[in-house]
Design an enzyme around this catalytic site. Sequence first.
Site, PDB file in Angstrom:
ATOM      1  N   CYS A  99       8.751   1.420  16.509  1.00  0.00           N
ATOM      2  CA  CYS A  99       9.049   0.108  17.071  1.00  0.00           C
ATOM      3  C   CYS A  99       7.875  -0.355  17.954  1.00  0.00           C
ATOM      4  O   CYS A  99       7.450   0.371  18.854  1.00  0.00           O
ATOM      5  CB  CYS A  99      10.330   0.190  17.901  1.00  0.00           C
ATOM      6  SG  CYS A  99      10.635  -1.308  18.862  1.00  0.00           S
ATOM      7  N   THR A 103     -16.901   7.508   2.962  1.00  0.00           N
ATOM      8  CA  THR A 103     -16.658   6.567   4.062  1.00  0.00           C
ATOM      9  C   THR A 103     -17.888   5.712   4.302  1.00  0.00           C
ATOM     10  O   THR A 103     -19.013   6.195   4.190  1.00  0.00           O
ATOM     11  CB  THR A 103     -16.229   7.286   5.363  1.00  0.00           C
ATOM     12  OG1 THR A 103     -16.129   6.320   6.423  1.00  0.00           O
ATOM     13  CG2 THR A 103     -17.178   8.385   5.781  1.00  0.00           C
ATOM     14  N   SER A 104     -17.652   4.431   4.629  1.00  0.00           N
ATOM     15  CA  SER A 104     -18.779   3.555   4.896  1.00  0.00           C
ATOM     16  C   SER A 104     -19.366   3.841   6.270  1.00  0.00           C
ATOM     17  O   SER A 104     -20.477   3.413   6.572  1.00  0.00           O
ATOM     18  CB  SER A 104     -18.371   2.081   4.771  1.00  0.00           C
ATOM     19  OG  SER A 104     -17.275   1.816   5.603  1.00  0.00           O
ATOM     20  N   CYS A 159      14.148  -2.850  15.132  1.00  0.00           N
ATOM     21  CA  CYS A 159      14.532  -1.609  15.810  1.00  0.00           C
ATOM     22  C   CYS A 159      16.033  -1.608  16.101  1.00  0.00           C
ATOM     23  O   CYS A 159      16.577  -2.605  16.597  1.00  0.00           O
ATOM     24  CB  CYS A 159      13.748  -1.502  17.104  1.00  0.00           C
ATOM     25  SG  CYS A 159      14.192  -0.102  18.126  1.00  0.00           S
ATOM     26  N   ARG A 205       0.833  -1.210   0.000  1.00  0.00           N
ATOM     27  CA  ARG A 205       0.000   0.000   0.000  1.00  0.00           C
ATOM     28  C   ARG A 205       0.864   1.256   0.000  1.00  0.00           C
ATOM     29  O   ARG A 205       0.543   2.248  -0.655  1.00  0.00           O
ATOM     30  CB  ARG A 205      -0.938  -0.035   1.211  1.00  0.00           C
ATOM     31  CG  ARG A 205      -1.969  -1.165   1.060  1.00  0.00           C
ATOM     32  CD  ARG A 205      -2.772  -1.357   2.304  1.00  0.00           C
ATOM     33  NE  ARG A 205      -3.480  -0.152   2.679  1.00  0.00           N
ATOM     34  CZ  ARG A 205      -3.927   0.111   3.906  1.00  0.00           C
ATOM     35  NH1 ARG A 205      -3.729  -0.766   4.888  1.00  0.00           N
ATOM     36  NH2 ARG A 205      -4.555   1.222   4.166  1.00  0.00           N
ATOM     37  N   HIS A 216      -6.501   7.901  12.053  1.00  0.00           N
ATOM     38  CA  HIS A 216      -5.970   6.531  11.995  1.00  0.00           C
ATOM     39  C   HIS A 216      -4.483   6.493  11.641  1.00  0.00           C
ATOM     40  O   HIS A 216      -3.987   5.464  11.198  1.00  0.00           O
ATOM     41  CB  HIS A 216      -6.806   5.681  11.021  1.00  0.00           C
ATOM     42  CG  HIS A 216      -8.206   5.424  11.511  1.00  0.00           C
ATOM     43  ND1 HIS A 216      -9.222   4.972  10.713  1.00  0.00           N
ATOM     44  CD2 HIS A 216      -8.738   5.550  12.764  1.00  0.00           C
ATOM     45  CE1 HIS A 216     -10.338   4.839  11.430  1.00  0.00           C
ATOM     46  NE2 HIS A 216     -10.065   5.187  12.679  1.00  0.00           N
TER      47      HIS A 216
HETATM   48  C1  BJW Z   1     -16.447   6.623  -2.825  1.00  0.00           C
HETATM   49  C2  BJW Z   1     -15.841   6.445  -3.992  1.00  0.00           C
HETATM   50  C3  BJW Z   1     -15.577   7.677  -4.676  1.00  0.00           C
HETATM   51  C4  BJW Z   1     -16.079   4.441  -3.264  1.00  0.00           C
HETATM   52  N1  BJW Z   1     -15.929   8.841  -4.075  1.00  0.00           N
HETATM   53  N2  BJW Z   1     -16.817   7.673  -2.174  1.00  0.00           N
HETATM   54  C5  BJW Z   1     -18.723   0.706  18.714  1.00  0.00           C
HETATM   55  C6  BJW Z   1     -19.511  -0.286  18.151  1.00  0.00           C
HETATM   56  C7  BJW Z   1     -18.921  -1.426  17.581  1.00  0.00           C
HETATM   57  C8  BJW Z   1     -17.543  -1.597  17.573  1.00  0.00           C
HETATM   58  C9  BJW Z   1     -16.770  -0.599  18.127  1.00  0.00           C
HETATM   59  C10 BJW Z   1     -17.361   0.521  18.683  1.00  0.00           C
HETATM   60  N3  BJW Z   1     -16.358   1.313  19.148  1.00  0.00           N
HETATM   61  C11 BJW Z   1     -15.184   0.742  18.861  1.00  0.00           C
HETATM   62  C12 BJW Z   1     -15.399  -0.443  18.258  1.00  0.00           C
HETATM   63  C13 BJW Z   1     -14.359  -1.399  17.795  1.00  0.00           C
HETATM   64  C14 BJW Z   1     -13.738  -0.995  16.488  1.00  0.00           C
HETATM   65  C15 BJW Z   1     -14.822  -0.861  15.431  1.00  0.00           C
HETATM   66  O1  BJW Z   1     -15.234   0.224  15.050  1.00  0.00           O
HETATM   67  N4  BJW Z   1     -15.297  -1.972  14.884  1.00  0.00           N
HETATM   68  C16 BJW Z   1     -16.350  -1.968  13.864  1.00  0.00           C
HETATM   69  C17 BJW Z   1     -15.777  -2.354  12.509  1.00  0.00           C
HETATM   70  C18 BJW Z   1     -17.443  -2.907  14.302  1.00  0.00           C
HETATM   71  N5  BJW Z   1     -12.954   0.232  16.613  1.00  0.00           N
HETATM   72  C19 BJW Z   1     -11.714   0.234  17.080  1.00  0.00           C
HETATM   73  O2  BJW Z   1     -11.164  -0.793  17.450  1.00  0.00           O
HETATM   74  C20 BJW Z   1     -11.011   1.575  17.132  1.00  0.00           C
HETATM   75  N6  BJW Z   1     -10.391   1.784  18.392  1.00  0.00           N
HETATM   76  C21 BJW Z   1     -11.069   1.895  19.548  1.00  0.00           C
HETATM   77  O3  BJW Z   1     -12.282   1.811  19.576  1.00  0.00           O
HETATM   78  O4  BJW Z   1     -10.288   2.136  20.653  1.00  0.00           O
HETATM   79  C22 BJW Z   1     -10.882   2.021  21.932  1.00  0.00           C
HETATM   80  C23 BJW Z   1     -10.614   0.611  22.413  1.00  0.00           C
HETATM   81  C24 BJW Z   1      -9.374   0.295  22.862  1.00  0.00           C
HETATM   82  C25 BJW Z   1      -9.113  -0.990  23.321  1.00  0.00           C
HETATM   83  C26 BJW Z   1     -10.119  -1.957  23.259  1.00  0.00           C
HETATM   84  C27 BJW Z   1     -11.363  -1.630  22.753  1.00  0.00           C
HETATM   85  C28 BJW Z   1     -11.617  -0.330  22.329  1.00  0.00           C
HETATM   86  C29 BJW Z   1      -9.874   1.635  16.128  1.00  0.00           C
HETATM   87  C30 BJW Z   1     -10.338   1.511  14.714  1.00  0.00           C
HETATM   88  C31 BJW Z   1      -9.129   1.498  13.764  1.00  0.00           C
HETATM   89  C32 BJW Z   1      -9.523   1.277  12.317  1.00  0.00           C
HETATM   90  N7  BJW Z   1      -8.351   1.071  11.541  1.00  0.00           N
HETATM   91  C33 BJW Z   1      -8.429   0.930  10.094  1.00  0.00           C
HETATM   92  C34 BJW Z   1      -7.011   0.593   9.584  1.00  0.00           C
HETATM   93  C35 BJW Z   1      -6.110   1.825   9.641  1.00  0.00           C
HETATM   94  C36 BJW Z   1      -4.787   1.580   9.042  1.00  0.00           C
HETATM   95  C37 BJW Z   1      -4.882   1.186   7.589  1.00  0.00           C
HETATM   96  O5  BJW Z   1      -5.308   1.976   6.735  1.00  0.00           O
HETATM   97  O6  BJW Z   1      -4.531   0.033   7.314  1.00  0.00           O
HETATM   98  O7  BJW Z   1      -8.893   2.159   9.508  1.00  0.00           O
HETATM   99  S1  BJW Z   1      -9.652  -0.243   9.517  1.00  0.00           S
HETATM  100  C38 BJW Z   1     -10.127   0.668   8.087  1.00  0.00           C
HETATM  101  O8  BJW Z   1     -11.507   1.106   8.192  1.00  0.00           O
HETATM  102  C39 BJW Z   1      -9.286   1.937   8.117  1.00  0.00           C
HETATM  103  C40 BJW Z   1     -10.265   2.981   7.674  1.00  0.00           C
HETATM  104  O9  BJW Z   1      -9.833   4.272   8.081  1.00  0.00           O
HETATM  105  C41 BJW Z   1     -11.546   2.533   8.327  1.00  0.00           C
HETATM  106  C42 BJW Z   1     -12.788   3.101   7.713  1.00  0.00           C
HETATM  107  O10 BJW Z   1     -12.949   2.686   6.405  1.00  0.00           O
HETATM  108  P1  BJW Z   1     -13.538   3.688   5.306  1.00  0.00           P
HETATM  109  O11 BJW Z   1     -12.611   4.821   5.121  1.00  0.00           O
HETATM  110  O12 BJW Z   1     -14.931   4.035   5.642  1.00  0.00           O
HETATM  111  O13 BJW Z   1     -13.418   2.806   3.979  1.00  0.00           O
HETATM  112  P2  BJW Z   1     -14.460   1.744   3.361  1.00  0.00           P
HETATM  113  O14 BJW Z   1     -13.729   0.947   2.356  1.00  0.00           O
HETATM  114  O15 BJW Z   1     -15.179   1.019   4.410  1.00  0.00           O
HETATM  115  O16 BJW Z   1     -15.545   2.645   2.623  1.00  0.00           O
HETATM  116  C43 BJW Z   1     -15.245   3.365   1.421  1.00  0.00           C
HETATM  117  C44 BJW Z   1     -16.468   4.184   1.046  1.00  0.00           C
HETATM  118  O17 BJW Z   1     -16.134   4.970  -0.079  1.00  0.00           O
HETATM  119  C45 BJW Z   1     -17.697   3.341   0.654  1.00  0.00           C
HETATM  120  O18 BJW Z   1     -18.818   3.888   1.316  1.00  0.00           O
HETATM  121  C46 BJW Z   1     -17.804   3.562  -0.862  1.00  0.00           C
HETATM  122  O19 BJW Z   1     -19.161   3.546  -1.328  1.00  0.00           O
HETATM  123  C47 BJW Z   1     -17.200   4.935  -1.007  1.00  0.00           C
HETATM  124  N8  BJW Z   1     -16.602   5.260  -2.309  1.00  0.00           N
HETATM  125  N9  BJW Z   1     -15.618   5.157  -4.295  1.00  0.00           N
HETATM  126  C48 BJW Z   1     -16.540   8.814  -2.848  1.00  0.00           C
HETATM  127  N10 BJW Z   1     -14.984   7.710  -5.891  1.00  0.00           N
HETATM  128 ZN    ZN Z   2      12.666  -0.622  19.845  1.00  0.00          ZN
END
Ligand code: BJW
Ligand code: ZN
Length: 261
Positions: free
Chosen positions: A129, A191-192, A150, A72, A121
């Site tokens: 590290c 964003t979804s 590291c 990526r 994010h």
């Molecule tokens: C277009 C297009 C065009 C297409 N123009 N649009 C409450 C309820 C349930 C669960 C939880 C909750 N609170 C927390 C959680 C747990 C969890 C979570 O949310 N889980 C759910 C999935 C159920 N969250 C976490 O764990 C977060 N941390 C946290 O809560 O900390 C507190 C904690 C600590 C310790 C224990 C427990 C809690 C952290 C979340 C981190 C997410 N990380 C990622 C990876 C980042 C690094 C990387 O990039 O690799 O972030 S996952 C991935 O999803 C990435 C993205 O930022 C994120 C969102 O995705 P996004 O951007 O919406 O992309 P898509 O692909 O889903 O959607 C694309 C959209 O574009 C679509 O709608 C298309 O239609 C559209 N599109 N072409 C405009 N041309």
């Molecule tokens: Zn280290």
Amino acid sequence: MSPHAFSRRLLDRLATAHSVVIFTGAGMSADSGVPTFRGAEGIWSRFKPEELATMHAFLRNPQLVWEWYAHRRAIISTVQPNAGHRALVALERLVARVSIVTQNIDNLHRRAGSTTVYELHGNIERNYCAKCGSPHDVGVDTASEGVPRCGHCGGLIRPDVVWFGEMLPEDEWDAAVRAAGGADVCLSVGTSGVVYPAASIPVIARRAGAFHADVNPEPGPLADGADEFIRGPAAEVLPDLVRRLEELRTPSILTAPEEGH
Ligand code: BJW
Ligand code: ZN
């Protein structure tokens, strides 16, 4: 492409706004050639982010997770900000305060020239590290060399991004919540809206009285709660919207009156 129809309410709220918050996701960068995570178009559909973007996955198979990010990183290093990113930069000339709150790790908003960007994010250009936390520089093409170690403690180097189960960077989150709480208008773009706590940014903005419009080619959970849904790709909708606002701000003597003589 034909211009999009925007409601009078949205245009009025934007034209008089002091503060606008733009909440972006992977779809924002799709038109630059960065794949999204979810849905049929997402090339990661073979892998669920929940299976790769976790510390558990990294510890189980560091090489696989590192290669995913190296791949990526390589894609991101070759792409350019698109017309949507540029439109958000142009918006800064029309609205006093424009805050970009992004879930993307690709740095494209900053590269386009947006001045206030909160990265919820993390950022793929930074690494640290996993054991002692020290920052670590890596090149673009690192997949074949294996996971770097590291220099201080020998720990595994990981990307400075937020995985599931990890806390969001506190300063960025606090600043994003403040921006959302003080916004007159919130635009969510590409964003979804399924990953929390990030997805609560538009909700915080709405509760504080902001007008919320969702921009996406497909309606999703965020469109349901929004005041307006604008169907279309970011690289088309955002330039159209900024053009409409510019027209409203600078009534041209060349423009014919809309009614009468
Ligand atoms: C277009 C297009 C065009 C297409 N123009 N649009 C409450 C309820 C349930 C669960 C939880 C909750 N609170 C927390 C959680 C747990 C969890 C979570 O949310 N889980 C759910 C999935 C159920 N969250 C976490 O764990 C977060 N941390 C946290 O809560 O900390 C507190 C904690 C600590 C310790 C224990 C427990 C809690 C952290 C979340 C981190 C997410 N990380 C990622 C990876 C980042 C690094 C990387 O990039 O690799 O972030 S996952 C991935 O999803 C990435 C993205 O930022 C994120 C969102 O995705 P996004 O951007 O919406 O992309 P898509 O692909 O889903 O959607 C694309 C959209 O574009 C679509 O709608 C298309 O239609 C559209 N599109 N072409 C405009 N041309
Ligand atoms: Zn280290």
